[in-house]
Design a protein around this motif. Structure first.
Motif, mmCIF file in Angstrom:
data_model
loop_
_atom_site.group_PDB
_atom_site.id
_atom_site.type_symbol
_atom_site.label_atom_id
_atom_site.label_comp_id
_atom_site.label_asym_id
_atom_site.label_seq_id
_atom_site.Cartn_x
_atom_site.Cartn_y
_atom_site.Cartn_z
ATOM 1 N N LYS B 3 0.759 -1.274 -0.081
ATOM 2 C CA LYS B 3 0.164 -0.035 -0.039
ATOM 3 C C LYS B 3 0.878 1.126 -0.101
ATOM 4 O O LYS B 3 1.969 1.216 0.603
ATOM 5 C CB LYS B 3 -0.949 -0.090 1.197
ATOM 6 N N GLU B 4 0.341 2.248 -0.723
ATOM 7 C CA GLU B 4 0.979 3.818 -0.606
ATOM 8 C C GLU B 4 1.048 4.440 0.523
ATOM 9 O O GLU B 4 -0.018 4.718 0.980
ATOM 10 C CB GLU B 4 0.635 4.467 -1.784
ATOM 11 N N ILE B 5 2.116 4.694 1.177
ATOM 12 C CA ILE B 5 1.969 5.472 2.344
ATOM 13 C C ILE B 5 1.737 7.061 1.947
ATOM 14 O O ILE B 5 2.626 7.612 1.192
ATOM 15 C CB ILE B 5 3.359 5.475 3.165
ATOM 16 N N THR B 6 0.920 7.760 2.604
ATOM 17 C CA THR B 6 0.625 9.077 2.193
ATOM 18 C C THR B 6 1.097 9.882 3.185
ATOM 19 O O THR B 6 1.218 11.241 3.247
ATOM 20 C CB THR B 6 -0.891 9.380 1.882
ATOM 21 N N GLY B 7 1.696 9.589 4.545
ATOM 22 C CA GLY B 7 1.933 10.359 5.545
ATOM 23 C C GLY B 7 2.101 9.574 6.709
ATOM 24 O O GLY B 7 1.816 8.341 7.027
ATOM 25 N N TYR B 8 2.945 10.458 7.779
ATOM 26 C CA TYR B 8 3.096 9.821 9.080
ATOM 27 C C TYR B 8 2.560 11.033 10.167
ATOM 28 O O TYR B 8 2.580 12.188 9.744
ATOM 29 C CB TYR B 8 4.667 9.643 9.466
ATOM 30 N N LEU B 9 1.948 10.611 11.287
ATOM 31 C CA LEU B 9 1.872 11.627 12.231
ATOM 32 C C LEU B 9 2.592 10.959 13.508
ATOM 33 O O LEU B 9 2.343 9.847 14.014
ATOM 34 C CB LEU B 9 0.258 11.635 12.528
ATOM 35 N N LYS B 10 3.404 11.867 14.137
ATOM 36 C CA LYS B 10 3.966 11.288 15.277
ATOM 37 C C LYS B 10 3.329 12.157 16.170
ATOM 38 O O LYS B 10 3.476 13.513 16.246
ATOM 39 C CB LYS B 10 5.496 11.584 15.298
ATOM 40 N N ILE B 11 2.805 11.732 17.531
ATOM 41 C CA ILE B 11 2.064 12.360 18.592
ATOM 42 C C ILE B 11 2.686 11.637 19.919
ATOM 43 O O ILE B 11 3.220 10.537 19.890
ATOM 44 C CB ILE B 11 0.636 12.485 18.474
ATOM 45 N N GLN B 12 2.291 12.276 21.033
ATOM 46 C CA GLN B 12 2.373 11.668 22.330
ATOM 47 C C GLN B 12 1.069 11.783 23.035
ATOM 48 O O GLN B 12 0.607 12.853 23.082
ATOM 49 C CB GLN B 12 3.485 12.394 23.190
ATOM 50 N N VAL B 13 0.589 10.486 23.242
ATOM 51 C CA VAL B 13 -0.738 10.742 23.952
ATOM 52 C C VAL B 13 -0.753 9.841 25.338
ATOM 53 O O VAL B 13 -0.035 8.968 25.397
ATOM 54 C CB VAL B 13 -1.934 9.841 23.098
ATOM 55 N N LYS B 14 -1.538 10.235 26.197
ATOM 56 C CA LYS B 14 -1.562 9.482 27.421
ATOM 57 C C LYS B 14 -1.988 8.333 27.260
ATOM 58 O O LYS B 14 -3.340 8.261 26.735
ATOM 59 C CB LYS B 14 -2.387 10.417 28.488
ATOM 60 N N GLY B 15 -1.612 7.296 27.661
ATOM 61 C CA GLY B 15 -2.263 5.900 27.486
ATOM 62 C C GLY B 15 -3.845 5.805 28.053
ATOM 63 O O GLY B 15 -4.176 6.516 29.093
ATOM 64 N N GLY B 16 -4.593 5.263 27.059
ATOM 65 C CA GLY B 16 -5.974 5.145 27.420
ATOM 66 C C GLY B 16 -6.787 6.076 27.358
ATOM 67 O O GLY B 16 -8.191 6.200 27.541
ATOM 68 N N PRO B 22 -8.292 17.568 19.296
ATOM 69 C CA PRO B 22 -6.936 18.158 18.507
ATOM 70 C C PRO B 22 -5.740 17.278 19.263
ATOM 71 O O PRO B 22 -6.130 17.536 20.533
ATOM 72 C CB PRO B 22 -6.756 19.609 18.486
ATOM 73 N N PRO B 23 -4.597 17.061 18.840
ATOM 74 C CA PRO B 23 -4.274 17.194 17.344
ATOM 75 C C PRO B 23 -5.043 15.813 16.626
ATOM 76 O O PRO B 23 -4.767 15.920 15.528
ATOM 77 C CB PRO B 23 -2.702 17.094 17.525
ATOM 78 N N ILE B 24 -5.345 14.902 17.437
ATOM 79 C CA ILE B 24 -5.570 13.399 16.434
ATOM 80 C C ILE B 24 -6.730 13.674 15.727
ATOM 81 O O ILE B 24 -6.767 13.390 14.508
ATOM 82 C CB ILE B 24 -6.000 12.464 17.805
ATOM 83 N N GLY B 25 -7.944 14.524 16.230
ATOM 84 C CA GLY B 25 -9.138 14.741 15.383
ATOM 85 C C GLY B 25 -8.755 15.437 13.964
ATOM 86 O O GLY B 25 -8.919 14.803 12.762
ATOM 87 N N PRO B 26 -7.979 16.657 14.185
ATOM 88 C CA PRO B 26 -7.851 17.419 12.832
ATOM 89 C C PRO B 26 -7.041 16.562 12.035
ATOM 90 O O PRO B 26 -6.933 16.460 10.835
ATOM 91 C CB PRO B 26 -7.463 18.775 13.270
ATOM 92 N N ALA B 27 -5.577 16.160 12.571
ATOM 93 C CA ALA B 27 -4.637 15.448 11.524
ATOM 94 C C ALA B 27 -5.109 14.227 11.045
ATOM 95 O O ALA B 27 -4.872 13.853 9.814
ATOM 96 C CB ALA B 27 -3.563 14.972 12.505
ATOM 97 N N LEU B 28 -5.930 13.062 11.552
ATOM 98 C CA LEU B 28 -6.499 11.955 11.059
ATOM 99 C C LEU B 28 -7.566 12.319 10.293
ATOM 100 O O LEU B 28 -7.790 11.781 9.114
ATOM 101 C CB LEU B 28 -6.785 10.798 12.082
ATOM 102 N N GLY B 29 -8.538 13.324 10.645
ATOM 103 C CA GLY B 29 -9.812 13.545 10.158
ATOM 104 C C GLY B 29 -9.547 14.225 8.794
ATOM 105 O O GLY B 29 -10.261 13.834 7.818
ATOM 106 N N SER B 30 -8.490 15.083 8.660
ATOM 107 C CA SER B 30 -8.360 15.844 7.333
ATOM 108 C C SER B 30 -7.939 14.784 6.260
ATOM 109 O O SER B 30 -7.896 15.063 5.169
ATOM 110 C CB SER B 30 -7.491 16.858 7.528
ATOM 111 N N LYS B 31 -7.391 13.561 6.489
ATOM 112 C CA LYS B 31 -6.824 12.819 5.573
ATOM 113 C C LYS B 31 -8.105 11.682 5.454
ATOM 114 O O LYS B 31 -7.680 10.505 4.766
ATOM 115 C CB LYS B 31 -5.480 11.962 6.250
ATOM 116 N N GLY B 32 -9.208 11.827 5.982
ATOM 117 C CA GLY B 32 -10.321 11.057 5.733
ATOM 118 C C GLY B 32 -10.074 9.677 6.498
ATOM 119 O O GLY B 32 -10.972 8.785 6.159
#
Lengths: 279, 147
Positions: B3-16, B22-32
């Motif tokens: 599969k073709e990779i279209t991007g990476y997102l590096k974030i730090q999130v608290k477990g669970g 934001p930032p998960i919503g806008p970053a993943l959402g904008s890519k559908g």
């Protein structure tokens, strides 16, 4: 509303700063060449606590920050615009308002998800729906804990449940469930914002409890579900991996619940328990 | 076909605690991508590390699917946990905020080994001890290799 703190600082301080900010209400972070961006729910954010942390760093390095407020919006809209309908066991069709009706399915559920969980695309939701097909809902009182889009509550009504109470701790799913109840013409579902623990004081009993949440919340709430269930009542769970099943089984057993069925998909599980008669 | 990779997102999130904000919503959402799917998976996989900051690397593919790997918590997070203090110190060598033992440094180094460019535990321990010192945390006692 969300708070974004954009902090300009030498990146060698990034990890330490993140560890500190995590202690004062920030929950998600991104790093960039200029520093870090930290995010918090507005209710968890205290300007004075942030200032205290930042001030300590000013002795060591150049550091400055800006605060932005971000309005909550449906970031999942792009996916929701295009999602494919889901078919469960050739009996249930979960579709959006923009999909065509398909009369070949005895049960049809319309879901406009608006950033709530539960469209049937996830293994846990479809396993829950499959398990519901095997449970007699006719004339029963049902609790749907952590309802998300309201999909399981709606299914319960379609399967003949007499009364359904649904809850979610977040505001959006509650509003979304109400919309979806309307879209499906359901009449027997009441939804509130909160947890199932609140029901204990009301002396209410249920024949069926549905809960697709996560391992930790389930472990906390299984005793509550057990108390809310009538003798021989049924508990259907999901939202956790196979590896966590032993923990769930153990607490269920302690609270008079016997596992009678188990479905597994993609390592996610959905067990059914029956409450034993209490002496 | 890969599969073709279209991007990476590096974030730090608290477990669970992943949620569609934001930032998960806008970053993943904008890519559908389906944000809820990510949150459910991330939270289920991190039930044992509730509230602990975890770096996540999300790989996004052209068919709107994604995969992600969860790394070990950053050393400062583990060190703060070890000294059970509410905050670190920004004044190294002046305002010691606590101390950890070499045993604790070793435990943290063992957790961090998979993500560090270290082949031997001793090097990982030195790195962790270095981070501790820059946070103002004293490492008490003598290092095991000095005995």
């Amino acid at each position: 509303m969300y708070i974004s703190a954009q902090i300009t600082v030498n990146t060698e301080f990034a990890e330490i700063l993140i560890a500190e900010l995590a202690e004062i209400g920030f929950d998600t972070f991104t790093e960039n060449p200029e520093g870090i961006e930290a995010f918090a729910l507005e209710k968890d954010f205290e300007q004075s606590q942030l200032d205290e942390v930042i001030n300590r760093y000013t002795l060591l390095t150049e550091i400055e920050y800006k605060i932005y407020k971000i309005e909550k919006q449906n970031w999942n809209e792009e996916w929701e615009k295009n999602y494919d309908p889901i078919r469960v066991k050739e009996k249930i069709l979960v579709r959006a308002t923009f999909h065509k009706l398909d009369e070949n399915y005895p049960y049809e559920i319309i879901i406009d998800p608006k950033m709530s969980f539960g469209t049937g695309h996830h293994a846990t939701t479809s396993l829950m729906l499959e398990n519901q097909l095997e449970v007699n809902h006719q004339g029963k009182n049902v609790l749907d804990a952590g309802t998300g889009t309201g999909i399981l509550a709606i299914m319960a009504e379609k399967l003949g449940a007499k009364s359904i109470i649904a809850n979610d701790i977040d505001e959006w799913p509650v509003a979304n469930t109400k919309e979806n109840i309307g879209l499906n013409g359901c009449k027997n579902i009441d939804v509130y914002q909160g947890t199932s623990i609140q029901l204990q004081d009301k002396n209410q009993k249920f024949d069926i409890v549905l809960a697709n949440i996560n391992r930790n919340v389930l472990i906390d709430e299984i005793p509550v579900y057990s108390r809310l269930l009538v003798n021989d009542g049924i508990l259907v769970l999901s939202g956790f991996y196979k590896d966590d099943l032993d923990d769930i089984d153990q607490i269920s057993k302690e609270y008079h619940l016997t596992r009678v069925k188990l479905k597994i998909r993609d390592n996610w599980v959905s067990p059914i328990f029956v409450k034993n008669n209490e002496q | 076909m890969a599969k073709e990779i279209t991007g990476y997102l590096k974030i730090q999130v608290k477990g669970g605690s992943a949620n569609p904000s934001p930032p998960i919503g806008p970053a993943l959402g904008s890519k559908g991508l389906n944000i809820m799917e990510f949150c459910k998976q991330f939270n289920a996989r991190t039930q044992d590390q509730m509230g602990k900051v975890l770096p996540v690397l999300i790989t996004i593919y052209s068919d709107k699917s994604f995969e992600f790997i969860i790394k070990t918590p950053p050393a400062p997070v583990l060190l703060l946990e070890a000294i059970k203090k509410q905050s670190g110190s920004a004044e190294p060598n002046r305002n010691k905020i606590g101390s950890v033992s070499w045993d604790q440094v070793k435990q943290i180094a063992e957790i961090k080994m998979p993500d560090l460019n270290c082949f031997v535990l001793e090097s990982a321990m030195k790195l962790v001890a270095g981070t501790a010192r820059s946070m103002g945390i004293t490492v008490s006692g003598t290092p095991p290799w000095a005995n």
